[in-house]
Design a protein around this motif. Structure first.
Motif, mmCIF file in Angstrom:
data_model
loop_
_atom_site.group_PDB
_atom_site.id
_atom_site.type_symbol
_atom_site.label_atom_id
_atom_site.label_comp_id
_atom_site.label_asym_id
_atom_site.label_seq_id
_atom_site.Cartn_x
_atom_site.Cartn_y
_atom_site.Cartn_z
ATOM 1 N N GLY A 279 0.867 -1.488 -0.160
ATOM 2 C CA GLY A 279 -0.081 -0.407 -0.259
ATOM 3 C C GLY A 279 0.314 1.126 0.055
ATOM 4 O O GLY A 279 1.449 1.147 0.861
ATOM 5 N N ALA A 280 0.371 1.872 -0.755
ATOM 6 C CA ALA A 280 1.402 3.527 -0.864
ATOM 7 C C ALA A 280 0.486 4.666 -0.869
ATOM 8 O O ALA A 280 -0.911 4.867 -0.998
ATOM 9 N N LEU A 281 0.658 5.481 0.096
ATOM 10 C CA LEU A 281 0.594 6.923 0.064
ATOM 11 C C LEU A 281 0.512 7.975 -1.302
ATOM 12 O O LEU A 281 2.118 8.184 -1.549
ATOM 13 N N VAL A 282 -0.473 7.846 -2.307
ATOM 14 C CA VAL A 282 -0.302 8.629 -3.269
ATOM 15 C C VAL A 282 -1.516 9.747 -3.164
ATOM 16 O O VAL A 282 -2.255 10.393 -1.878
ATOM 17 N N CYS A 283 -0.744 11.278 -3.906
ATOM 18 C CA CYS A 283 -1.660 12.036 -4.511
ATOM 19 C C CYS A 283 -1.782 12.230 -5.118
ATOM 20 O O CYS A 283 -1.045 12.361 -6.481
ATOM 21 N N PRO A 284 -2.883 12.494 -6.154
ATOM 22 C CA PRO A 284 -3.316 12.775 -7.940
ATOM 23 C C PRO A 284 -2.380 14.147 -8.429
ATOM 24 O O PRO A 284 -1.973 14.258 -9.383
ATOM 25 N N LYS A 285 -1.821 15.458 -7.512
ATOM 26 C CA LYS A 285 -0.974 16.661 -7.460
ATOM 27 C C LYS A 285 0.137 16.474 -7.144
ATOM 28 O O LYS A 285 0.711 17.398 -7.201
ATOM 29 N N GLN A 286 0.877 14.750 -6.724
ATOM 30 C CA GLN A 286 2.334 15.209 -6.578
ATOM 31 C C GLN A 286 2.729 13.756 -6.353
ATOM 32 O O GLN A 286 1.542 12.799 -7.000
ATOM 33 N N ARG A 287 4.300 13.914 -7.513
ATOM 34 C CA ARG A 287 4.776 12.737 -7.704
ATOM 35 C C ARG A 287 5.184 12.035 -6.866
ATOM 36 O O ARG A 287 5.008 10.466 -6.919
ATOM 37 N N PRO A 288 6.155 12.396 -5.629
ATOM 38 C CA PRO A 288 6.368 11.171 -5.077
ATOM 39 C C PRO A 288 5.301 10.820 -4.093
ATOM 40 O O PRO A 288 4.742 10.882 -4.064
#
Length: 439
Positions: A166-175
């Protein structure tokens, strides 16, 4: 990518001291060898981490050849004695994998403590976690009692280990940041193969003990569009939402209901134009997940995207987020961010010198899994610097590729005595002809 500010600037040595070492230490306490063993479990874990942080192609390639390398491994990573290759494998094989995985539960609290987490909150202040599985070890000859077995049509058998992450993601962030993992391996005493859905049940049961008080949106692929997974997510926390990719081949009854409602004018549609294409979004709330679970109600989002090249792409999702005109694009963007775990985590590990899939050795118990954890921990530390350290961004801009950046990092460890990771990055700035600033 968020621009590091004074409030969220994270230092390389800080990441190692406050995130990495606290992740390794509890696992080291599980060492069952004799008390006077030649090498400590913590030194073995630090060495394993350094292998992947320095992107060593093999255990032999990591082995220090020069006195300055050994000195830097001690001063930068705190390694007192580096075990032999076989000694390292033996120690890591014995350590409990779950103890090492618990280190990833520190990632989100660390981001929150460093004021980075707010930039990763998205719809209604929720965190978005993309969940997916990947194979990290496969052989036609080497195997252990935990291997998954696959029999092929030509009569051969392959043995493998996989991981659900499971990875913390955000549509507006690359890392992206790995926050939890669950091995997909044969379970103790089991004669049958494990599978992704079974691993997902263990994954979400553990997440319920770690993140039940946080607002989360879990984004998954079509494999998880089933009642057991939906039930587990919705019952684990009232603050949890799910967003699951749906395909007509796997959710036939769901799409039959959608088509029937659409024919009756009950599906609401919205057109949206953005740079690069136009979006036609249709949605309806409160339909049955499948015929066997009429009482389990879900909401459906259907989207046709016509790109500038006239190519049409279709996306469909089922969710417990109540859909209305004002949140459709946000829901769609969260759904499409599912690919970030594949593109930014798995592909980076495979193609950016982390050597994902390379056989550092298989072991008899936990070695393959622990190597995968140490690799993901090193990747997470690198992602933190990419997100929130000015020096990383300046060096990467100068060198253009991460592969070149890792080469420069290794060259510093080979040529200059360093006291800590902050000094390593100061030296990297200097080697790139950039003004040395406070790291």
């Amino acid at each position: 990518m968020p621009t590091p500010t004074k409030s969220n600037q994270i230092q390389p040595a800080q990441v190692y001291q406050q995130l990495v070492l606290p992740a390794l230490a509890p696992c080291a306490k599980g060492d069952s060898r004799r008390k006077n063993a030649s090498y400590t479990a913590l030194d073995a874990l630090k060495s394993g981490y350094a292998i992947f942080h320095l992107k060593a192609p093999s255990l032999f390639g990591f082995r220090p050849k020069l006195a300055i390398e050994k000195q830097n491994l001690h001063s930068v990573y705190g390694i007192d004695r580096i075990p032999s290759d076989n000694g390292l494998r033996d120690i890591l094989d014995r350590l409990t994998a779950q103890d090492l995985n618990e280190g990833f539960h520190r990632v989100l609290p660390f981001l929150e403590s460093q004021q980075v987490a707010p930039t990763y909150r998205y719809w209604n202040e929720h965190y978005v976690v993309s969940v997916d599985g990947v194979q990290h070890q496969c052989s036609n000859k080497v195997k252990c009692s935990y291997c998954l077995e696959r029999r092929h049509q030509n009569g051969t058998v392959s043995y493998s280990h996989s991981m659900l992450s499971g990875a913390l993601v955000c549509p507006k962030q690359r890392p992206v940041f790995v926050v939890d993992n669950e091995p997909i391996v044969r379970q103790d005493g089991e004669t049958k193969n494990d599978c992704e859905r079974s691993a997902a049940k263990r994954f979400f049961a553990r997440q319920a003990t770690v993140n039940s008080d946080r607002s989360m949106v879990y984004v998954l692929d079509t494999l998880y569009a089933c009642a057991p997974i939906v039930t587990l997510i919705t019952q684990s926390s009232p603050q949890w939402k799910y967003l699951i990719n749906a395909k007509e081949s796997g959710s036939k009854y769901l799409f039959e209901q959608f088509d029937e409602l659409n024919a009756r004018g009950k599906v609401r549609w919205k057109m949206k134009r953005r740079k690069g294409g136009s979006y036609e979004l249709g949605y309806t709330n409160d339909v049955a997940l499948n015929k066997s679970n009429e009482g389990m109600r879900v909401n459906v989002l259907y989207c046709r995207v016509k790109e500038a090249s006239d190519k049409e792409v279709v996306f469909s999702y089922l969710t417990n987020i109540e859909l209305h005109h004002s949140n459709l694009m946000a829901v769609l963007e969260m759904g499409r961010s599912r690919w970030k775990i594949e593109n930014e985590v798995f592909n980076t590990l495979k193609n950016q010198e982390y050597n994902y899939g390379h056989n550092y050795d298989h072991g008899k118990e936990n070695l393959a899994t622990n190597f995968a954890y140490l690799m993901m921990l090193a990747f997470t530390a690198d992602q933190l610097l990419e997100c929130c350290n000015r020096a990383f961004g300046r060096v990467l801009k100068k060198l253009r590729t991460r592969i070149k950046l890792w080469e420069v990092q290794r060259s510093v460890m080979l040529t200059t005595v360093m006291d800590n990771l902050d000094e390593v990055w100061r030296k990297m700035l200097e080697m790139c002809g950039l003004r040395v600033m406070q790291i």
